[in-house]
Write an enzyme that holds these catalytic residues in place. Structure first.
Site, PDB file in Angstrom:
ATOM      1  N   HIS A 120      60.515  10.928-102.182  1.00  0.00           N
ATOM      2  CA  HIS A 120      61.614  11.804-102.617  1.00  0.00           C
ATOM      3  C   HIS A 120      61.587  11.817-104.150  1.00  0.00           C
ATOM      4  O   HIS A 120      61.146  10.845-104.770  1.00  0.00           O
ATOM      5  CB  HIS A 120      62.916  11.183-102.102  1.00  0.00           C
ATOM      6  N   ASP A 197      62.279   2.516-100.950  1.00  0.00           N
ATOM      7  CA  ASP A 197      63.385   3.455-100.829  1.00  0.00           C
ATOM      8  C   ASP A 197      63.803   3.490 -99.361  1.00  0.00           C
ATOM      9  O   ASP A 197      63.100   4.049 -98.517  1.00  0.00           O
ATOM     10  CB  ASP A 197      62.909   4.832-101.324  1.00  0.00           C
ATOM     11  N   GLN A 200      66.443   6.646 -95.837  1.00  0.00           N
ATOM     12  CA  GLN A 200      66.378   7.254 -94.506  1.00  0.00           C
ATOM     13  C   GLN A 200      66.121   6.214 -93.421  1.00  0.00           C
ATOM     14  O   GLN A 200      66.078   6.556 -92.243  1.00  0.00           O
ATOM     15  CB  GLN A 200      65.278   8.329 -94.465  1.00  0.00           C
ATOM     16  N   LYS A 223      74.573   8.329 -96.130  1.00  0.00           N
ATOM     17  CA  LYS A 223      73.723   8.730 -95.001  1.00  0.00           C
ATOM     18  C   LYS A 223      73.923   7.782 -93.811  1.00  0.00           C
ATOM     19  O   LYS A 223      73.367   8.001 -92.743  1.00  0.00           O
ATOM     20  CB  LYS A 223      72.249   8.731 -95.422  1.00  0.00           C
ATOM     21  N   CYS A 361      63.767  17.948-101.923  1.00  0.00           N
ATOM     22  CA  CYS A 361      63.518  17.025-103.053  1.00  0.00           C
ATOM     23  C   CYS A 361      62.174  16.326-102.877  1.00  0.00           C
ATOM     24  O   CYS A 361      62.062  15.112-103.114  1.00  0.00           O
ATOM     25  CB  CYS A 361      64.634  16.004-103.204  1.00  0.00           C
TER      26      CYS A 361
HETATM   27  C1  LIG Z   1      64.166   9.311 -99.049  1.00  0.00           C
HETATM   28  C2  LIG Z   1      65.298   9.557-100.000  1.00  0.00           C
HETATM   29  N1  LIG Z   1      65.332   8.919-101.173  1.00  0.00           N
HETATM   30  C3  LIG Z   1      66.340   9.082-102.040  1.00  0.00           C
HETATM   31  C4  LIG Z   1      67.389   9.935-101.786  1.00  0.00           C
HETATM   32  C5  LIG Z   1      68.476  10.085-102.790  1.00  0.00           C
HETATM   33  O1  LIG Z   1      69.680   9.589-102.313  1.00  0.00           O
HETATM   34  P1  LIG Z   1      71.019   9.803-103.158  1.00  0.00           P
HETATM   35  O2  LIG Z   1      71.063  11.289-103.491  1.00  0.00           O
HETATM   36  O3  LIG Z   1      72.103   9.414-102.222  1.00  0.00           O
HETATM   37  O4  LIG Z   1      70.942   8.970-104.364  1.00  0.00           O
HETATM   38  C6  LIG Z   1      67.408  10.640-100.569  1.00  0.00           C
HETATM   39  C7  LIG Z   1      68.487  11.608-100.278  1.00  0.00           C
HETATM   40  O5  LIG Z   1      68.267  12.680 -99.791  1.00  0.00           O
HETATM   41  C8  LIG Z   1      66.334  10.449 -99.655  1.00  0.00           C
HETATM   42  O6  LIG Z   1      66.301  11.093 -98.482  1.00  0.00           O
END
Ligand SMILES: Cc1ncc(COP(=O)(O)O)c(C=O)c1O
Length: 404
Positions: A120, A197, A200, A223, A361
């Site tokens: 992401h 990370d 998910q 989430k 993203c």
């Molecule tokens: C894999 C992954 N990493 C990071 C993020 C970023 O999360 P946040 O916007 O809650 O900081 C997301 C959110 O869509 C994500 O799906």
């Protein structure tokens, strides 16, 4: 487990959209909130709204103990020590904290940061900013067309100049579940610090961060049934002790003089200013809620939903699923021949179906597949098999309207 009773805990799922019952298939974007989470936030504001760690009065003590109890619950849920859990506004802030506090003071020209194709932007852009300022470079480990991380390529990219590995536990586009335990073991063997990370992964599976053996693990609360603006960074104690704080201000100090400041111990050293108190109290309730369901039950139920949806979607001519890894979470990215993802999502919305369309993203992943965007149906334990049937009917109808 009576999943229909569980679903009834989510008041928003009872609403209609465009005159049709809402079919919410966008949980990878943000999850819906159950009654106990909404009630916990409501109770804080109605009954004991006060700042934390500052006042000795009853409200202040009640707020502080509820806020810190959320840290205890999350620590238990993740199998880590509470003092190694830093509350952040989400994964993005957690990764930026590592980038600026751990990487920026350490990296130098000639060093490299290793990322994967399926990250992401939150696990790409902070590293690019740090690379620009330190002279480090970014290396990328590729994936197969099925959306599986090429582990041989990843391990051979772990060369001596690599100081940090950034890897997602579960891809938000492909649903691929990466074997992070083995990946982090390989990184550690080579002296590479690992940043996982978990955005998910946390909503879908039981997490044992200690067993994963990474150096840093980030996740986001919204989430996993929690309020927006909540998340956490878990870090090994030795890193937290060595890292300088990222933000300065109240709460993160032990003593301040104009000549210099003595910082508080972790986790408070990294939590300057008034935090999202209501949010973390809500996150504590979300963790309790998930623990009561049992993450193993959640995982098993979602696996059934994923199998059902995948099987039905595969029957639709012209529909292509992007991301077919054998080990997958309930995220299905798809395209319909001749239709733009945004048109599909817009028409599905008119049927009451909420899916996300766009690049999610993850521009580098879109480049890999040679598409500007995909549609993404992402499921959660509160979805039902009946909703999947309705989704397929809606997809067929929309496909007909688009003449594809
Ligand atoms: C894999 C992954 N990493 C990071 C993020 C970023 O999360 P946040 O916007 O809650 O900081 C997301 C959110 O869509 C994500 O799906």
């Amino acid at each position: 487990m009576d999943w229909n009773r569980v679903r009834a805990d989510f008041p928003l799922l009872r609403r209609e959209v465009h005159g049709k019952p809402l079919l919410y298939f966008d949980s990878a974007n943000t999850g819906q909130k159950p009654e106990p989470v909404i009630a916990a936030v409501d109770a804080y504001y109605r009954q004991y709204n006060a700042n934390v760690s500052r006042a000795v009065h009853a409200l202040g003590e009640q707020a502080t103990s509820a806020y810190e109890a959320a840290r205890d619950r999350l620590a238990r849920h993740l199998n880590v020590h509470r003092d190694e859990l830093i509350f952040t506004s989400g994964t993005t802030m957690a990764i930026n904290l590592v980038a600026y506090s751990w990487a920026l003071p350490r990296l130098k020209p000639g060093d490299a940061i290793l990322l994967t194709r399926m990250e992401h932007h939150a696990n790409i852009v902070p590293w690019q900013l740090v690379a620009q300022r330190t002279g480090a470079t970014i290396k990328v480990a590729e994936i197969t067309p099925e959306g599986v991380l090429d582990l041989d390529a990843l391990y051979s990219a772990m060369t001596p100049e690599v100081k940090l590995l950034g890897v997602t536990h579960v891809s938000n586009v492909l649903g691929t579940i990466n074997p992070v335990r083995e990946i982090c073991r390989q990184a550690r063997k080579r002296g590479i610090v690992s940043m996982v990370d978990g955005s998910q992964a946390a909503p879908h599976r039981a997490l044992d961060i200690t067993a994963i053996g990474c150096d840093f693990y980030a996740l986001t609360g919204h989430k996993m049934c929690g309020p927006t603006g909540t998340g956490t960074l878990w870090a090994r104690r030795e890193h937290l002790q060595a890292m300088p704080p990222f933000f300065g201000g109240g709460e993160m100090i032990r003593e301040v003089r104009f000549e210099g400041t003595i910082f508080n111990d972790p986790p408070h050293k990294f939590e300057a200013g008034t935090p999202n108190i209501a949010g973390f109290i809500g996150l504590g309730a979300a963790v309790d809620y998930l623990d009561a369901l049992g993450m193993a039950n959640v995982e098993a139920h979602e696996a059934e939903l994923l199998a059902h949806a995948t099987e039905e979607m595969r029957k639709l001519d012209g529909l292509r699923i992007i991301g077919t890894a054998p080990d997958k979470a309930a995220v299905i990215s798809f395209l319909v021949a001749g239709a733009h993802a945004h048109d599909l999502a817009t028409l599905l919305d008119l049927e009451g179906v909420a899916v996300r369309s766009g690049h999610h993203c993850a521009h580098p992943l879109m480049q890999f597949y040679g598409v500007p965007a995909t549609c993404r149906a992402s499921l959660a334990f509160y979805n039902t098999h009946a909703e999947i049937e309705r989704f397929i009917v809606a997809l067929r109808k929309v496909r007909g309207m688009l003449g594809t």
